[in-house]
Design a protein around this motif. Sequence first.
Motif, mmCIF file in Angstrom:
data_model
loop_
_atom_site.group_PDB
_atom_site.id
_atom_site.type_symbol
_atom_site.label_atom_id
_atom_site.label_comp_id
_atom_site.label_asym_id
_atom_site.label_seq_id
_atom_site.Cartn_x
_atom_site.Cartn_y
_atom_site.Cartn_z
ATOM 1 N N LEU B 402 45.909 50.653 32.660
ATOM 2 C CA LEU B 402 46.647 49.524 33.238
ATOM 3 C C LEU B 402 45.959 48.190 32.967
ATOM 4 O O LEU B 402 46.590 47.180 32.690
ATOM 5 N N GLY B 403 44.657 48.202 33.097
ATOM 6 C CA GLY B 403 43.921 46.943 32.991
ATOM 7 C C GLY B 403 43.906 46.245 34.339
ATOM 8 O O GLY B 403 44.774 46.468 35.195
ATOM 9 N N VAL B 404 42.905 45.403 34.489
ATOM 10 C CA VAL B 404 42.678 44.805 35.825
ATOM 11 C C VAL B 404 43.831 43.898 36.242
ATOM 12 O O VAL B 404 44.195 43.831 37.403
ATOM 13 N N LYS B 405 44.445 43.203 35.285
ATOM 14 C CA LYS B 405 45.479 42.237 35.647
ATOM 15 C C LYS B 405 46.702 42.934 36.262
ATOM 16 O O LYS B 405 47.148 42.610 37.357
ATOM 17 N N LEU B 431 40.191 41.717 49.518
ATOM 18 C CA LEU B 431 40.059 41.193 48.162
ATOM 19 C C LEU B 431 40.666 42.144 47.141
ATOM 20 O O LEU B 431 40.413 43.349 47.153
ATOM 21 N N VAL B 432 41.498 41.583 46.296
ATOM 22 C CA VAL B 432 41.893 42.281 45.074
ATOM 23 C C VAL B 432 41.223 41.500 43.946
ATOM 24 O O VAL B 432 41.598 40.366 43.671
ATOM 25 N N PRO B 433 40.201 42.079 43.351
ATOM 26 C CA PRO B 433 39.404 41.294 42.401
ATOM 27 C C PRO B 433 40.127 41.071 41.073
ATOM 28 O O PRO B 433 41.066 41.783 40.738
ATOM 29 N N SER B 434 39.669 40.077 40.354
ATOM 30 C CA SER B 434 40.202 39.766 39.022
ATOM 31 C C SER B 434 39.084 39.072 38.271
ATOM 32 O O SER B 434 38.139 38.578 38.894
ATOM 33 N N ARG B 439 34.640 35.027 38.092
ATOM 34 C CA ARG B 439 34.037 33.811 37.543
ATOM 35 C C ARG B 439 33.756 32.779 38.634
ATOM 36 O O ARG B 439 32.749 32.093 38.618
ATOM 37 N N SER B 440 34.649 32.675 39.579
ATOM 38 C CA SER B 440 34.438 31.658 40.616
ATOM 39 C C SER B 440 33.513 32.152 41.725
ATOM 40 O O SER B 440 32.913 31.362 42.443
ATOM 41 N N ALA B 441 33.393 33.476 41.851
ATOM 42 C CA ALA B 441 32.616 33.989 42.984
ATOM 43 C C ALA B 441 31.124 34.052 42.697
ATOM 44 O O ALA B 441 30.323 34.036 43.618
ATOM 45 N N PHE B 442 30.767 34.150 41.423
ATOM 46 C CA PHE B 442 29.341 34.311 41.115
ATOM 47 C C PHE B 442 28.804 33.083 40.400
ATOM 48 O O PHE B 442 29.511 32.413 39.659
ATOM 49 N N LYS B 443 27.538 32.856 40.604
ATOM 50 C CA LYS B 443 26.927 31.669 40.017
ATOM 51 C C LYS B 443 26.431 31.928 38.606
ATOM 52 O O LYS B 443 26.705 31.182 37.692
ATOM 53 N N VAL B 449 30.725 37.986 34.280
ATOM 54 C CA VAL B 449 31.455 38.814 33.288
ATOM 55 C C VAL B 449 32.158 39.969 33.994
ATOM 56 O O VAL B 449 31.599 40.632 34.860
ATOM 57 N N TRP B 450 33.426 40.157 33.657
ATOM 58 C CA TRP B 450 34.170 41.295 34.206
ATOM 59 C C TRP B 450 34.000 42.474 33.266
ATOM 60 O O TRP B 450 34.328 42.412 32.088
ATOM 61 N N PHE B 451 33.484 43.588 33.794
ATOM 62 C CA PHE B 451 33.232 44.773 32.974
ATOM 63 C C PHE B 451 34.409 45.733 33.086
ATOM 64 O O PHE B 451 35.010 45.853 34.161
#
Lengths: 376, 640
Positions: B402-405, B431-434, B439-443, B449-451
């Motif tokens: 499916l992929g994360v999106k 939370l439903v992550p994306s 990108r906005s949640a981590f410094k 990077v989304w693995f």
Amino acid sequence: MLREEVDSPAQRTFARTVSVLGTFKLDGPLITGLALIAIFGQVVLYSATGGDPQAIVRGSLRLAIGVALMLMLAQTRPGMLRRWTPVLYAVGLVLLIVVDAIGYIGKGAQRWLDLGFVRFQPSEIMKLAVPMMCAWYLRERSLPPDWRTLLVVATIILAPTALTIAQPDLGTGLLILSSGAIVVLLAGLQVRVILALLAAGVGAAVVGWNFLHDYQRQRVLTFLDPQTDPLGAGYHIIQSTIAIGSGGLFGKGYLRGSQGQLEFLPERSTDFIFAVVGEELGLFGALLLILLYLFVVLRALFLASQMRDTYARLLSGSLAALFFVYVFINTGMVSGLLPVVGVPLPLVSYGGTSAVTMLAGFGMLMSLYANRKFAG
Amino acid sequence: MSVRGRIKDFWREQRLFEQRSLAASVVVCVLTLALFSRLVWLQVVQYDHYAELSQGNRVRTEPLPAPRGIIYDRNGTILAENRPAYQLELVPEQVRDLDATLRGLVEIGLFTPDDIDDARRIVRSSRPFDSVPIRLHLNDEEMARFAVHRFEFPGVDIRTRLARYYPQGELAVHALGHVGAISPADLERIDLGEYAGTSTIGKIGIEAAYENVLRGRSGAREILVNARGRSVDKVGALDAQLPVKEGKPGSDLYLTIDLEVQRAAEQAVLNQRAAIVAIDPNNGDVLALVSRPGFDPNLFARGLTRAEFASLNDNPNRPLFNRAVRGVYPPGSTIKPVVALAGLKHAVIAPTDSTFCSGGFSFPNSTHRFRDWRPKGHGNVDMVSAIAQSCDVYFYELANRLGVKRLGDFLGEFGLGQRTGIDIGGEKTGLVPSPEWKRSAFKSRRAQVWFPGETVIMGIGQGYVTSTPLQLAHMAGIVGMRGASFQPRLVRQFRDPTTRKVTPVAPKGLPAPDVGDAKNWDVAIAGMFAVTHGGTASRSAAGAPYSIAGKTGTAQVFSIAQNAKYDESTIGELMRDHAWFVAFAPVEAPKIAVAVLVENGRSGSGVAAPIARLIMDAYLLRKFPAANTTVTAVGDSTEE
């Protein structure tokens, strides 16, 4: 002027009344004025005590004692009062010293002398004894008084004044002072001397300030600006001006003065009873009472001016003026013109012995008037 | 001294005296005129001013607090009512020295030194003539003590007021909420005039959310007061016929909560850290909303001491924390039916497609193995059996396809990652992550990077995805209703206490998720039906006279190292997995959807599922467990 024919029953009754009053050596207009004030006073007192009939009974009883004393004194023979004057003064002075001594030993304010069955204030005697003594002394001197005479009279006045203020009772002390001062003024004290004494008085006031008790100073300060202490010393005067002011032209109605009935007005039945008059009966009620007082004072002054004897007219005139001083100080204080000093409204305020003193004074006045032809 | 001076000149003295008495008469008249002028000034010129001051003196506006609305459960059982209570009140303008008065109250034991600051603040922010409550809920002994000392405290008095009372105690406290003393923080956002005569305000839950409805409108009456501030009926010829401004009592509320079901649910998890939400999926009615441990709302209504508050607030089990709407947990396997639907919608898999489960999933050219909960694997599984057995490998594979999106968007259509809109405050979104979120949640660039592996574990509800128990009950309801979705709600009707007129609240429909072919629902529901019929939660559903469809789940509290074995005996209780079970029943026409979360409960099937069964029995069969029995885990060991 006498008429042969008395043409109406009303006139007949009037004529008979005048003759009865004459028999008892009473002055009709003066008695009428005093009676109207007393009746007015009892009516107001009923409201000012929150409708307490007991207060009226006790108030009337006190008035009755005063009236009895007045009638009695009115009957005294000429010369009698004069002869007893130094004795009365001396006794009053001794009692004052005794009261002060007891107060000093007891380390507290002391105004009363408890004789077991009755308590009374010797300073009250002095309100009459001081003008009597001044008149007695000045009778033998040529008027206007010279400096030496003045010095003696000053001593006569200041001794009881100082003893009273020391009690401490500033209000009565000042009244005693003025009762004597009035005699001196009536005796013809020169205008330049009056001005000089006024200047000296201001100086003395500045010096005297340092000898006043804190509460006495506070009264003066609060008078100058009551709002500085609205819940404390200024409370009385703020509430009484509210009472009078809110009465308006016609008042809130008898028994309907909220300031008085709801006890916002302190001392509503005693020193501040004039505020109840102003609140419930309005400007017209207050004016009626003031005019009654004015009538009594002017009548008494007129009677005094008819007397031939120096002692008689000095004493009578000073009693008349003193009565006015009482009225003015009280109403002036209640309406915020003067500082708060404990002076009751004559014949209206509840309690105290001042009504008796006043009536006794008028008794003497009427006796002196009845015997006015006898020059000393 | 001259001879002439010694001899009295009678005529001259007579004339002198007459002059002086005339002068005295003039002075008397002048002073009388001065006095008269003063009276004219006061009584005519300044009349309006003094009349107003006099009116202000004699009249005090006394608020007539409106009775707060009564709260009932859906069947008319009282949850919150008003009872008379005695409280200490203070009229600021009648107190000369506030600090001395408060210290005096401490001395006679009606106040603790800690209360002084709060009382002072509240008094300072009140109107000087209003009676301010400074100490609530006096008992008989305290009232007697104050009565003895009353004369020492002008301006302070005991008043009877209606106080909030919660007859059910802890039951449903996290839905109901509670009132509490108006705090300095409250004062900054409310109009104190609207709270005249009221000392409390809704703090949380229904009591806070419906504050404006429950409160009503205070009335006021003017009363005649004397100089000591006491009200008087009649004195002299003055009477107290003064205007009254009528208030309006607060509206009564009927909640959607079914108190019997609520009680059954609370008793099932009485001494655990747990949350339960039961919803009628036909309209969004929340039938039970449980968060344990709870607390007695009467403590707050009465005003608790700092020590009492501290003991609640510092309790490690967090009784004040509303787990049902504010607790966010990884949903675990409970979302697998929805993930399956996503696969069907996007046609990346067919229901009958078979996947071989060897007990693990790895990307090509990677040594990292995503483990199945069953180490030896499930063998060949199709969609229904993958849901029934909660096969992880199947959903790793599916999520990867499916992929994360697409997965994330689809989960969102079931309400995950957003507030359900339930009518009490404080709800968390989960939370439903994306990749965008990451990108906005981590410094650090590295962490942004989304693995692909993160997509894979999202397929079994682990990783960053989190949800509240409320969201999962809502989700289960949507599945059961084949897409029909209603905003969860706690209030079903208002009632005007005077006219008894009832105003129902209409259910609020939400857009149905797009699952493509409507037949796809049948597959997901069949999977959930299989869970309770031969699947992981069969034992819990055994013997039910109605059909249940459900899904177990386990939320990992911490991750197990590669090659390590999850061994609960070696880890602390607080590190154990959370147990989930979501369900709806009857399958044909759902009347109830439930989500049960037991923190550190380890087993969805063993711990959470029996509790859900009990709640469904209670609601559908009106069958209630005997009081004080708690549910013990059924022995499906540590599987899902």
